[in-house]
Design a protein around this motif. Structure first.
Motif: not given
Length: 154
Positions: A130-154
């Motif tokens: 369950k923890r691995a699933t949540v971690k993967d889901r959060e990474w997918q969300r962060d990756k999409a945010r980075i690709m979109k250009g929304g996360a400048r402080d990462v």
């Protein structure tokens, strides 16, 4: 949720690995159909058992409408028989008995005016899964945010 979807069991995707999905019909009483049309269904703690070579839905809560007929005594959590082809039932029974799978309902929806249940053969997740699933889901969300250009402080 689409207009034909009555209810989803969101907890099932978190608790189990979904191996195979099936569609089943249900034997319902008249008041249950009216309640389903009003979306008065909870699938959260429901599960499916095999008894005498048939599949039965337990724990699904269909709240009766106040305008239901007075000559019946509605039971919101009664056991409901599921309707499927014999070959599918036999395959599911074999998986449950030999391979250690469980059968749970994932969703209920309308199809050509009839209530259908999407059921699945599942295996339980451990806490680390369950923890691995949540971690993967959060990474997918962060990756999409980075690709979109929304996360400048990462």
């Amino acid at each position: 949720m689409s207009s034909s979807t009555i209810a989803l069991n969101r907890e099932a995707k978190h608790e189990y690995f979904i191996e195979e999905r099936f569609e089943a019909g249900m034997v319902l009483q008249g008041w249950e159909v009216k309640s389903l049309r009003a979306n008065r269904l909870n699938l959260k703690d429901s599960y499916i058992i095999v008894k005498n070579g048939e599949l039965w839905l337990l724990g699904a809560h269909i709240s009766p409408l106040l305008t239901a007929s007075t000559h019946i005594n509605p039971d919101p959590t009664r056991t409901r028989k599921l309707l499927m082809h014999r070959e599918q039932i036999n395959r599911m029974i074999g998986s449950v008995e030999r391979k250690g799978f469980t059968i749970v309902p994932l969703a209920m929806y309308w199809k050509q005016g009839r209530a259908k249940v999407e059921i699945a053969l599942v295996k339980g997740k451990q806490e680390y899964d369950k923890r691995a699933t949540v971690k993967d889901r959060e990474w997918q969300r962060d990756k999409a945010r980075i690709m979109k250009g929304g996360a400048r402080d990462v």
